[in-house]
Scaffold this motif. Sequence first.
Motif, PDB file in Angstrom:
ATOM      1  N   CYS A 176       0.840  -1.196   0.000  1.00 49.34           N
ATOM      2  CA  CYS A 176       0.000   0.000   0.000  1.00 49.34           C
ATOM      3  C   CYS A 176       0.884   1.259   0.000  1.00 49.34           C
ATOM      4  CB  CYS A 176      -0.882  -0.018   1.242  1.00 49.34           C
ATOM      5  SG  CYS A 176      -1.821   1.493   1.462  1.00 49.34           S
TER       6      CYS A 176
ATOM      7  N   SER B  91       1.097  -1.543   3.949  1.00 51.04           N
ATOM      8  CA  SER B  91       0.592  -2.880   4.258  1.00 51.04           C
ATOM      9  C   SER B  91       0.856  -3.819   3.091  1.00 51.04           C
ATOM     10  CB  SER B  91      -0.918  -2.800   4.508  1.00 51.04           C
ATOM     11  OG  SER B  91      -1.464  -4.106   4.472  1.00 51.04           O
TER      12      SER B  91
ATOM     13  N   CYS C 230      -5.917   0.424   5.686  1.00 52.50           N
ATOM     14  CA  CYS C 230      -6.253   1.854   5.744  1.00 52.50           C
ATOM     15  C   CYS C 230      -7.346   2.219   4.750  1.00 52.50           C
ATOM     16  CB  CYS C 230      -5.009   2.709   5.517  1.00 52.50           C
ATOM     17  SG  CYS C 230      -4.438   2.687   3.797  1.00 52.50           S
TER      18      CYS C 230
ATOM     19  N   CYS D  12      -6.370  -1.677  -0.042  1.00 51.82           N
ATOM     20  CA  CYS D  12      -5.667  -1.992   1.190  1.00 51.82           C
ATOM     21  C   CYS D  12      -6.688  -2.173   2.294  1.00 51.82           C
ATOM     22  CB  CYS D  12      -4.715  -0.850   1.527  1.00 51.82           C
ATOM     23  SG  CYS D  12      -3.986  -1.042   3.157  1.00 51.82           S
TER      24      CYS D  12
ATOM     25  N   GLN E 294       0.133   4.071   0.934  1.00 45.29           N
ATOM     26  CA  GLN E 294      -0.209   4.951   2.047  1.00 45.29           C
ATOM     27  C   GLN E 294       0.311   4.413   3.386  1.00 45.29           C
ATOM     28  OE1 GLN E 294      -3.546   7.388   0.960  1.00 45.29           O
ATOM     29  NE2 GLN E 294      -4.597   6.541   2.731  1.00 45.29           N
ATOM     30  N   CYS E 295       0.077   3.117   3.653  1.00 46.57           N
ATOM     31  CA  CYS E 295       0.482   2.584   4.958  1.00 46.57           C
ATOM     32  C   CYS E 295       1.476   1.430   4.833  1.00 46.57           C
ATOM     33  CB  CYS E 295      -0.744   2.131   5.754  1.00 46.57           C
ATOM     34  SG  CYS E 295      -1.485   0.626   5.104  1.00 46.57           S
TER      35      CYS E 295
ATOM     36  N   HIS F  54      -7.296   2.357   1.637  1.00 49.83           N
ATOM     37  CA  HIS F  54      -6.842   3.091   0.457  1.00 49.83           C
ATOM     38  C   HIS F  54      -7.115   2.256  -0.784  1.00 49.83           C
ATOM     39  CE1 HIS F  54      -4.573   5.926  -1.862  1.00 49.83           C
ATOM     40  NE2 HIS F  54      -3.624   5.068  -2.171  1.00 49.83           N
TER      41      HIS F  54
HETATM   42 ZN   LIG Z   1      -2.947   0.999   3.377  1.00 43.91          ZN
END
Ligand SMILES: [Zn+2]
Length: 112
Positions: free
Chosen positions: A6, A11, A26, A23, A8-9, A28
């Motif tokens: 991911c 993962s 989060c 994801c 963003q995070c 996303h």
């Molecule tokens: Zn994420």
Amino acid sequence: MSFPPCPQCHSQFIYQDQSLLICPECAHEWNPSDSIDEEKPFTVKDSNGTLLNEGDKVTMSKDLKIKASSQVLKVGTKAVIRRIIEGKDHQLDCKVDGAGEMMITAKFVKKA
Ligand SMILES: [Zn+2]
């Protein structure tokens, strides 16, 4: 098939839903073909097709009229690239010998 983490995070537990990657951590959602475009580095090339980098010394490859001024940057005028900015033209934020800081189009310079 494994998916990229991911953006963003970070993962690793990514799953695909049609054209989107999702994801679960989060929430996303993104299109994997979009992220490929983002990874492509932005590059600018001089009049000879040589890649330019911040900090490079360049010279004008032709006489350039400075907008809103009667000043002309003569061919061969030296400049240093301070920053490269993504855009259609005037990508180079340069410090020009005798003229100071200005934005210059990459195809009008050549690497010194
Ligand atoms: Zn994420």
